[in-house]
Design a protein around this motif. Structure first.
Motif, PDB file in Angstrom:
ATOM      1  N   MET A 225      12.788 -13.280 -12.803  1.00  0.00           N
ATOM      2  CA  MET A 225      13.799 -12.660 -11.952  1.00  0.00           C
ATOM      3  C   MET A 225      13.249 -11.557 -11.052  1.00  0.00           C
ATOM      4  N   GLY A 226      11.964 -11.281 -11.094  1.00  0.00           N
ATOM      5  CA  GLY A 226      11.411 -10.222 -10.271  1.00  0.00           C
ATOM      6  C   GLY A 226      11.622  -8.854 -10.894  1.00  0.00           C
ATOM      7  N   LEU A 227      11.166  -7.822 -10.214  1.00  0.00           N
ATOM      8  CA  LEU A 227      11.314  -6.456 -10.707  1.00  0.00           C
ATOM      9  C   LEU A 227      12.759  -6.005 -10.565  1.00  0.00           C
ATOM     10  N   ASN A 228      13.167  -5.062 -11.424  1.00  0.00           N
ATOM     11  CA  ASN A 228      14.469  -4.453 -11.177  1.00  0.00           C
ATOM     12  C   ASN A 228      14.336  -3.485 -10.006  1.00  0.00           C
ATOM     13  N   ILE A 229      15.468  -2.987  -9.511  1.00  0.00           N
ATOM     14  CA  ILE A 229      15.439  -2.223  -8.262  1.00  0.00           C
ATOM     15  C   ILE A 229      14.642  -0.928  -8.418  1.00  0.00           C
ATOM     16  N   LYS A 230      14.789  -0.245  -9.525  1.00  0.00           N
ATOM     17  CA  LYS A 230      14.035   1.000  -9.714  1.00  0.00           C
ATOM     18  C   LYS A 230      12.539   0.717  -9.716  1.00  0.00           C
ATOM     19  N   GLU A 231      12.123  -0.317 -10.439  1.00  0.00           N
ATOM     20  CA  GLU A 231      10.700  -0.684 -10.463  1.00  0.00           C
ATOM     21  C   GLU A 231      10.221  -1.095  -9.075  1.00  0.00           C
ATOM     22  N   ALA A 232      11.066  -1.846  -8.360  1.00  0.00           N
ATOM     23  CA  ALA A 232      10.688  -2.315  -7.030  1.00  0.00           C
ATOM     24  C   ALA A 232      10.446  -1.143  -6.086  1.00  0.00           C
ATOM     25  N   LEU A 233      11.308  -0.150  -6.135  1.00  0.00           N
ATOM     26  CA  LEU A 233      11.154   1.015  -5.270  1.00  0.00           C
ATOM     27  C   LEU A 233       9.902   1.799  -5.641  1.00  0.00           C
ATOM     28  N   MET A 234       9.697   2.020  -6.929  1.00  0.00           N
ATOM     29  CA  MET A 234       8.523   2.776  -7.374  1.00  0.00           C
ATOM     30  C   MET A 234       7.236   2.071  -6.954  1.00  0.00           C
ATOM     31  N   HIS A 235       7.153   0.771  -7.232  1.00  0.00           N
ATOM     32  CA  HIS A 235       5.932   0.016  -6.923  1.00  0.00           C
ATOM     33  C   HIS A 235       5.710  -0.093  -5.422  1.00  0.00           C
ATOM     34  N   SER A 236       6.790  -0.285  -4.657  1.00  0.00           N
ATOM     35  CA  SER A 236       6.651  -0.510  -3.220  1.00  0.00           C
ATOM     36  C   SER A 236       6.116   0.727  -2.508  1.00  0.00           C
ATOM     37  N   PHE A 237       6.659   1.896  -2.843  1.00  0.00           N
ATOM     38  CA  PHE A 237       6.168   3.133  -2.227  1.00  0.00           C
ATOM     39  C   PHE A 237       4.673   3.297  -2.491  1.00  0.00           C
ATOM     40  N   GLN A 238       4.293   3.177  -3.747  1.00  0.00           N
ATOM     41  CA  GLN A 238       2.903   3.443  -4.107  1.00  0.00           C
ATOM     42  C   GLN A 238       1.961   2.353  -3.614  1.00  0.00           C
ATOM     43  N   ARG A 239       2.436   1.103  -3.619  1.00  0.00           N
ATOM     44  CA  ARG A 239       1.570   0.025  -3.168  1.00  0.00           C
ATOM     45  C   ARG A 239       1.328   0.114  -1.660  1.00  0.00           C
ATOM     46  N   LEU A 240       2.364   0.395  -0.885  1.00  0.00           N
ATOM     47  CA  LEU A 240       2.172   0.530   0.552  1.00  0.00           C
ATOM     48  C   LEU A 240       1.225   1.688   0.863  1.00  0.00           C
ATOM     49  N   ASP A 241       1.382   2.801   0.171  1.00  0.00           N
ATOM     50  CA  ASP A 241       0.487   3.934   0.415  1.00  0.00           C
ATOM     51  C   ASP A 241      -0.953   3.570   0.073  1.00  0.00           C
ATOM     52  N   SER A 242      -1.118   2.825  -1.000  1.00  0.00           N
ATOM     53  CA  SER A 242      -2.457   2.371  -1.372  1.00  0.00           C
ATOM     54  C   SER A 242      -3.037   1.449  -0.309  1.00  0.00           C
ATOM     55  N   ASP A 243      -2.217   0.545   0.228  1.00  0.00           N
ATOM     56  CA  ASP A 243      -2.694  -0.369   1.267  1.00  0.00           C
ATOM     57  C   ASP A 243      -3.073   0.391   2.536  1.00  0.00           C
ATOM     58  N   ILE A 244      -2.293   1.414   2.886  1.00  0.00           N
ATOM     59  CA  ILE A 244      -2.626   2.240   4.054  1.00  0.00           C
ATOM     60  C   ILE A 244      -3.999   2.872   3.869  1.00  0.00           C
ATOM     61  N   SER A 245      -4.280   3.328   2.655  1.00  0.00           N
ATOM     62  CA  SER A 245      -5.572   3.951   2.361  1.00  0.00           C
ATOM     63  C   SER A 245      -6.706   2.929   2.401  1.00  0.00           C
ATOM     64  N   LEU A 246      -6.466   1.745   1.843  1.00  0.00           N
ATOM     65  CA  LEU A 246      -7.522   0.727   1.775  1.00  0.00           C
ATOM     66  C   LEU A 246      -7.810   0.094   3.131  1.00  0.00           C
ATOM     67  N   GLU A 247      -6.786  -0.018   3.974  1.00  0.00           N
ATOM     68  CA  GLU A 247      -6.975  -0.688   5.266  1.00  0.00           C
ATOM     69  C   GLU A 247      -7.996   0.032   6.145  1.00  0.00           C
TER      70      GLU A 247
END
Length: 531
Positions: A225-247
């Motif tokens: 069923m995918g992540l719940n909304i709280k998990e999705a928000l937490m992971h999305s913020f941190q993952r995007l920031d990580s991608d910005i750093s890695l790019e």
């Protein structure tokens, strides 16, 4: 040679750039008034001592900045009441929400939004979109600093990360299958208010590649069923920031892509995002944007329910978190003069890799042939920079189950909250609703005599300069910049604030971006009644 220390910092456009006072051999950041402080503060070295000097006072900065104004005539410009309204309403957006599920009214009835720039170009961004795979509605406010590049990138990309996080295993498999067979992807978002024309159109393939890597990792988790909304928000913020750093660390061949990635990573953005699905409201916040609810109790009284906490030095919990994450020897230096390491107001943000990377990593990336001068990037190492990272994009997530008495949601950048309190914002929106309701034309009451019609037309002409704003966000911005120190609306002040030249405006106010979402009480009430 100047004795000013070198800096790594992303600078704004020429007219909003950092002012240098040569006489004192100091490099100062641009400075706002006491109620509206600049995000970044720079330091200088006292000649012969190796010590960092204390930044200058607001008065000295204002004198220096006035000197940079284009012409003395700029101060004599006057806007008519009609022109004031045109300036304030230029960024308006409003939308009545359609039903996302057949037969079930959406819990969000409509939204109104607006933006007023102080920086040139504006550093704030906003976005509103429906998530086509989950039926959720997403609102976002993104407040950039050190330029607009990071806020633009986050505003365009964050919603996609959240939407992908919420997808079921089956949907993710369909997405991956479409990519492998080079077929069109399933639609992910329907933008109701797009952040604006992207300057990153030529690098979207890189962004899609990284989004795909993210959903591939989600596929490997085998969550039906995918992540719940709280998990999705937490992971999305941190993952995007990580991608910005890695790019920016990746060996990209295209020069434009490399330069844009560098500008995104070395500028920064705070973010506040709301996800509404039925009666389920989640708010994720990183930084000093803010979200509040306007609540009307059964007795008719209005109140404010804060949904976020500002992540800055005035937040005891945030200060304690920073001290826990760094050695006790840094207790006195992690926050200096109410700023992170003495330079940044918010304690959480996307980008700003100069507060996250080691010194060695910063130098290794910037030595890869970047034209840092052309990109307006200055060498900068904050004092007492010992144990990075000092900054995080991890959001604080709040859940609230909507009730019939929850009438509206306000999200705004700190340019609004610096001058208006939570309760004052609720009061102004309530007054707006009452005023708009009073001024709706009653077509059943038509003047029967020519004299009466002429009288009404004259009244309307006389009232034109005081015509009620039809957008609540506009009303909030109007009061934010037109209210004097006694809390009174002052038309002369409003006109003066809007007349300021570009190189002076940021001294007295910040970019202000506001979104007001109104809830459908009938839909929420039906949920509780089992409808």
């Amino acid at each position: 040679m100047s004795s000013t220390l070198p800096f790594w910092i992303l600078k704004n456009s020429a007219r909003n750039s950092i002012a240098t006072l040569q006489g004192g051999r100091r490099l100062y950041s641009r400075c706002a008034s006491n109620r509206n402080k600049a995000r970044w503060r720079l330091f200088s070295q006292v000649p012969g001592t190796g010590k960092v000097s204390v930044p200058c006072s607001d008065v000295a900065l204002q004198k220096a900045y006035r000197h940079t104004s284009t012409e003395e005539d700029d101060f004599q410009l006057q806007l008519s009441p009609q022109q004031v309204n045109e300036v304030l309403r230029a960024g308006e957006s409003a939308h009545k929400t359609l039903d996302l599920v057949s037969g079930v009214p959406n819990s969000v009835l409509r939204f109104e939004s607006n933006q007023l720039a102080a920086n040139s170009p504006v550093e704030d961004r906003r976005g509103i979109a429906s998530c086509l795979q989950t039926n959720g509605l997403m609102f976002g406010i993104f407040d950039g600093h050190g330029g607009h590049a990071c806020a633009q990138a986050v505003s365009e990309r964050l919603f996609y990360y959240v939407a992908v996080s919420l997808m079921s295993q089956q949907t993710l498999e369909q997405m991956e299958g479409a990519m492998e067979s080079m077929k069109p992807l399933l639609p992910i978002l329907h933008w109701l208010k797009h952040p604006g024309d992207s300057i990153y159109k030529d690098v979207t393939s890189v962004h899609l590649d990284h989004l795909r890597v993210y959903w591939q990792e989600l596929l490997d988790l085998h969550m039906e069923m995918g992540l719940n909304i709280k998990e999705a928000l937490m992971h999305s913020f941190q993952r995007l920031d990580s991608d910005i750093s890695l790019e920016v660390q990746a060996p990209l061949e295209d020069e434009m892509t490399r330069n844009l990635s560098l500008q995104v990573a070395f500028s920064g953005a705070t973010a506040c995002m709301a996800h509404v699905d039925g009666v389920h409201l989640h708010v994720a916040n990183a930084g000093d944007c803010r979200a509040i609810l306007g609540v009307q109790e059964d007795n008719g009284m209005w109140s404010c329910l804060p949904l976020t906490c500002d992540h800055n030095a005035w937040n005891p919990a945030e200060l304690a978190r920073l001290k826990r994450e760094h050695p006790e020897s840094e207790d006195r230096t992690v926050i200096v003069d109410h700023r992170l390491l003495g330079v940044l107001m918010p304690c959480r943000a996307f980008g700003d890799v100069q507060l996250k990377w080691s010194k060695d990593l910063q130098h290794s990336v910037l030595e890869r042939g970047f034209d840092t001068e052309a990109l307006n990037i200055y060498q900068f190492t904050p004092p007492h920079y010992y144990t990075p990272p000092y900054l995080t994009a991890e959001p604080e997530v709040t859940y609230h189950r909507l009730r019939p008495q929850d009438k509206f949601l306000v999200l705004a950048s700190d340019g609004l909250w610096d001058v208006l309190g939570n309760e004052e914002v609720v009061r102004l929106v309530v007054e707006h609703l009452a005023e708009v309701g009073r001024h709706k034309p009653d077509l059943a009451q038509r003047p029967s005599k020519l004299g009466l019609m002429q009288s009404l037309l004259l009244q309307r002409k006389d009232q034109g300069r005081h015509a009620a704003d039809q957008n609540a966000a506009t009303r909030l911005i109007r009061h934010a910049i037109g209210t004097n120190e006694y809390g009174e609306m002052e038309p002369e002040r409003l006109t003066a604030m809007l007349t300021l030249p570009e190189d002076l405006a940021r001294m007295y106010r910040d970019d202000i971006t506001v979104t007001v979402a109104y809830f459908n009480a009938d839909s929420i009430d039906a949920y509780y009644k089992g409808g």
